[in-house]
Scaffold this active site. Structure first.
Site, short mmCIF file in Angstrom:
data_model
loop_
_atom_site.label_atom_id
_atom_site.label_comp_id
_atom_site.label_asym_id
_atom_site.label_seq_id
_atom_site.Cartn_x
_atom_site.Cartn_y
_atom_site.Cartn_z
N ARG A 22 -0.22 44.02 16.87
CA ARG A 22 -1.41 44.62 15.11
C ARG A 22 -1.16 42.78 14.89
O ARG A 22 -2.09 42.56 15.32
CB ARG A 22 -0.99 45.54 14.78
CG ARG A 22 -2.77 45.26 13.53
CD ARG A 22 -1.97 46.92 12.64
NE ARG A 22 -2.89 47.31 11.71
CZ ARG A 22 -2.41 46.36 9.93
NH1 ARG A 22 -1.24 46.55 9.94
NH2 ARG A 22 -4.19 46.53 9.30
N HIS B 83 -4.82 40.81 16.12
CA HIS B 83 -4.97 40.08 14.98
C HIS B 83 -5.80 38.79 14.96
O HIS B 83 -6.33 38.16 14.43
CB HIS B 83 -4.59 40.33 13.32
CG HIS B 83 -5.19 42.03 13.40
ND1 HIS B 83 -5.18 42.25 11.46
CD2 HIS B 83 -5.15 42.37 13.73
CE1 HIS B 83 -5.54 43.64 11.44
NE2 HIS B 83 -5.78 44.10 12.89
N ASP B 84 -4.29 37.93 16.01
CA ASP B 84 -3.89 36.68 15.78
C ASP B 84 -5.51 35.98 16.71
O ASP B 84 -6.19 35.18 16.59
CB ASP B 84 -3.06 36.03 16.00
CG ASP B 84 -3.35 34.53 16.50
OD1 ASP B 84 -3.44 33.79 15.87
OD2 ASP B 84 -2.56 34.15 17.48
N VAL C 49 -9.38 36.08 15.69
CA VAL C 49 -9.88 35.09 14.40
C VAL C 49 -9.35 33.50 14.98
O VAL C 49 -8.01 33.47 15.58
CB VAL C 49 -8.77 34.85 13.04
CG1 VAL C 49 -9.56 33.85 12.52
CG2 VAL C 49 -9.75 36.67 12.65
N GLY D 114 -9.47 32.79 18.57
CA GLY D 114 -8.63 33.16 19.24
C GLY D 114 -6.71 32.94 18.93
O GLY D 114 -6.52 32.99 18.26
N ASP E 221 -4.26 31.41 19.54
CA ASP E 221 -3.76 30.14 18.66
C ASP E 221 -2.84 30.71 17.74
O ASP E 221 -2.23 29.06 16.94
CB ASP E 221 -4.78 29.28 18.30
CG ASP E 221 -5.11 29.36 16.54
OD1 ASP E 221 -4.96 30.65 16.11
OD2 ASP E 221 -5.85 29.08 16.91
N SER F 274 -2.37 31.73 14.38
CA SER F 274 -2.81 30.97 13.36
C SER F 274 -2.27 31.60 11.82
O SER F 274 -2.23 31.80 11.17
CB SER F 274 -4.56 30.75 13.01
OG SER F 274 -5.58 31.59 13.60
N ASN G 27 -5.52 41.73 7.05
CA ASN G 27 -3.64 40.97 7.48
C ASN G 27 -2.31 41.55 6.49
O ASN G 27 -1.46 41.29 6.37
CB ASN G 27 -3.51 40.03 7.62
CG ASN G 27 -4.82 39.88 8.40
OD1 ASN G 27 -4.99 40.57 9.42
ND2 ASN G 27 -5.42 38.31 9.45
N PRO H 202 -12.09 43.13 13.66
CA PRO H 202 -13.45 44.81 13.07
C PRO H 202 -12.81 45.57 11.82
O PRO H 202 -11.49 45.26 11.74
CB PRO H 202 -12.22 45.06 14.43
CG PRO H 202 -12.11 43.86 15.37
CD PRO H 202 -11.62 43.08 14.37
N HIS I 171 -3.69 52.27 18.62
CA HIS I 171 -3.62 53.13 18.16
C HIS I 171 -2.52 54.46 18.29
O HIS I 171 -2.44 55.16 17.34
CB HIS I 171 -5.14 53.89 17.44
CG HIS I 171 -5.56 52.52 17.01
ND1 HIS I 171 -6.67 52.56 16.10
CD2 HIS I 171 -4.86 50.81 16.56
CE1 HIS I 171 -7.24 51.26 15.71
NE2 HIS I 171 -6.18 51.20 15.60
N THR I 172 -2.18 54.56 19.52
CA THR I 172 -1.18 55.12 20.04
C THR I 172 0.16 55.51 19.80
O THR I 172 0.35 56.61 19.60
CB THR I 172 -1.32 55.61 22.19
OG1 THR I 172 -0.48 57.12 21.92
CG2 THR I 172 -0.53 54.54 22.20
N ASP J 31 1.12 56.83 24.70
CA ASP J 31 0.80 58.04 25.69
C ASP J 31 -0.49 58.07 25.71
O ASP J 31 -1.95 57.44 24.95
CB ASP J 31 1.93 59.41 25.42
CG ASP J 31 1.46 59.77 24.02
OD1 ASP J 31 0.34 59.05 23.62
OD2 ASP J 31 2.12 60.46 23.41
#
Length: 344
Positions: A77, A81-82, A85, A87, A89, A91, A109, A177, A207-208, A270
């Site tokens: 995750r 998330h990196d 935002v 790309g 990198d 951040s 976050n 998102p 999200h599995t 799965d």
């Protein structure tokens, strides 16, 4: 030994395309303004400058995932998330300063974990090769190795990313998102990163593994917009499942209560997540929205009727594409000594 069951033609084509794209690596991914930079990423980037780098990352991550399996969804995750935002990198790893709040302090976050682990891995790599390996590469490799360590797929991670020096909370709020997004909103957001509808479908499959907090899907429990009216709304959460969550987990634990995204196998990579989506038991509106698009729903139906290897292949393909989003290479950015602060 049982005879192999032939796959339907659409699924066979899907597998063939996935294998070709995974084999091609991230260099072919068409992200915005980034083709030349992606081509500068390559497998074995550190073979001469820091040959032990990938082994150091992999050994440390595998050790800790065996001890604490929840590390895997946390690192995946954080990498996700990196990349959304500025790309991929690194951040997301920067701390806030007196000059302003950083990405990691944005509301989406605040539940991220794994920062300490990345810092420790980076420290080990720095001991072996000072000033050579970027935090962005450490995070990308760690996410891949963590998923593989719990039995999930592995994927090609070409390296050579450089670390960004800017991290702002406002950008994270705007670019990430949201769990409440509709399908058209998600498609537009992903397209802005050079990712297509299938990338959206397969990356949602992350999200599995992992959990969600009741506060992030409370709107699904207490309000049910109409479905199928062409306005981008989603089908309601399965009534019996919603009632159980309201009366038990979310009532007893409050807004911060944790609920498995893929009940019963939230630490097993799965097809369970896609089954929950088709049964209208997805917690987030953004997950439930996948079935409002005919093509996305058909892809999901195809993958759940196929061997798990098919999902592994298409997920790996999309992770390789995600990992190349707007990367910094060459003389861009820097190689941070400490992942939480820029070099001074």
């Amino acid at each position: 030994m049982a005879a192999a069951v032939p796959l339907p033609l659409p699924v066979m084509l899907l597998v063939a395309v996935a294998v070709m794209l995974v084999g091609a690596g991230a260099g072919a991914a068409g992200v915005r303004g980034g083709r030349q930079r992606q081509q500068q990423l390559r497998m074995g980037f550190y073979d001469k400058s820091c040959p032990a780098a990938e082994r150091i990352v992999g050994d440390y991550v595998r050790l800790h995932v065996r001890r604490v399996p929840t590390v895997a969804p946390a690192l995946l995750r954080t990498h996700y998330h990196d990349c959304f935002v500025r790309g991929c990198d690194g951040s997301i790893l920067l701390n806030s300063t007196a000059a302003g709040a950083a990405e990691k302090d944005a509301p989406p976050n605040l539940t991220l974990r794994g920062f300490d682990l990345i810092d420790r891995v980076k420290g080990l790599v720095e001991e072996a090769c000072p000033g050579v390996v970027s935090c962005a590469d450490v995070l990308a490799l760690a996410a891949r190795d963590a998923v593989a360590a719990i039995g999930g797929p592995s994927w090609r991670v070409p390296t050579g990313r450089r670390d960004g020096t800017v991290s702002t909370m406002q950008e994270a709020v705007r670019e990430l998102p949201s769990p409440s997004m509709t399908f058209p909103q998600l498609v537009a957001l992903f397209a802005g990163k050079g990712l297509d509808v299938r990338d959206l479908v397969w990356l949602s499959g992350a999200h599995t593994i992992g959990i969600a907090h009741c506060s992030s899907f409370a709107d699904r429990l207490y309000s049910y917009p109409s479905a199928g009216n062409g306005t981008g709304t989603v089908p309601p959460l399965d009534a019996a499942y919603a009632a159980n969550l309201r009366q038990r987990k979310c009532r007893m634990g409050g807004r911060d209560a944790a609920v498995e995204m893929d009940p019963g196998s939230f630490l097993t990579f799965d097809l369970g997540y896609y089954h929950t989506v088709l049964k209208h038991r997805a917690l987030f509106r953004s997950d439930a929205a996948l079935v409002t698009d005919a093509a996305a729903r058909a892809d999901i139906a195809g993958v759940v009727s196929s061997p798990p290897e098919v999902f592994f292949q298409v997920f790996a393909r999309s992770m390789a594409r995600l990992g190349a989003v707007e990367v910094k290479t060459g003389s861009q950015g820097e190689i941070r000594k400490h992942c939480a602060v820029v070099n001074s």
